[in-house]
Write an enzyme that holds these catalytic residues in place. Structure first.
Site, PDB file in Angstrom:
ATOM      1  N   CYS A 242       0.904  -1.258  -0.048  1.00  0.00           N
ATOM      2  CA  CYS A 242      -0.010  -0.026   0.116  1.00  0.00           C
ATOM      3  C   CYS A 242       0.865   1.275  -0.019  1.00  0.00           C
ATOM      4  O   CYS A 242       1.634   1.333   0.769  1.00  0.00           O
ATOM      5  CB  CYS A 242      -1.042  -0.159   1.182  1.00  0.00           C
TER       6      CYS A 242
ATOM      7  N   CYS B   7       0.229   3.484   2.995  1.00  0.00           N
ATOM      8  CA  CYS B   7       0.617   2.974   4.140  1.00  0.00           C
ATOM      9  C   CYS B   7       2.065   3.289   4.521  1.00  0.00           C
ATOM     10  O   CYS B   7       2.485   3.813   5.569  1.00  0.00           O
ATOM     11  CB  CYS B   7       0.692   1.558   4.311  1.00  0.00           C
TER      12      CYS B   7
END
Length: 153
Positions: A78, A81
């Site tokens: 991600c 993230c």
């Protein structure tokens, strides 16, 4: 007049779940719950964080925590993230001893992600007294995290 909250720690008794306030200068000494008299887990406030956890230790580290918990659900693939992780790390450093910050990789801990309906990452889940209090989906700035967690500090 009582000392300010930032001069003390709040830790829950794992036996009776009572919230106890411990003055900072006594944080490294043995302490007992004001309600049931059992020993408090004072070493819990000095654990390094953020703490990487998995399905195997989620219940112990989060639901059984004597501190409020900010659980950061993330994934290595991600991109959001990757930019949020340093913010979580900084918050963990600033809130050490007052809030437990844990990181949960959704790829390696699918049971925890499923149990709390984590459908997208990053997601922040706030737990206190063994119960989910709030879920926040998406990235937040440090200031926003501080505002959300201010009640628990």
């Amino acid at each position: 007049m009582a000392k300010a909250d930032h001069d003390s720690f709040k830790i829950r008794c794992i036996n009776c779940r009572t919230l106890n306030r411990i003055p900072s200068e006594k944080a490294k000494l043995p302490a007992k719950c004001g309600r049931c008299g059992k020993s408090l887990q004072m070493d819990e406030i000095f654990l390094p964080q953020p703490m990487m956890i998995s399905d195997r230790d989620f219940d112990t580290r989060v639901l059984g925590s004597p501190l409020p918990v900010l659980a950061y659900f993330w994934a290595p693939w991600c991109p959001t993230c990757k930019t949020t992780s340093p913010i979580i790390d900084e918050f963990a450093s600033l809130s050490r001893g007052r809030i437990r910050v844990v990181k949960v990789n959704v790829d390696t801990s699918p049971q925890s992600a499923s149990k709390y309906d984590v459908m997208s990452v990053p997601s922040l889940l706030i737990f206190d007294n063994g119960a989910l209090q709030e879920t926040i989906t998406g990235a937040l700035e440090k200031h926003s995290i501080m505002m959300k967690m201010g009640h628990y500090l």
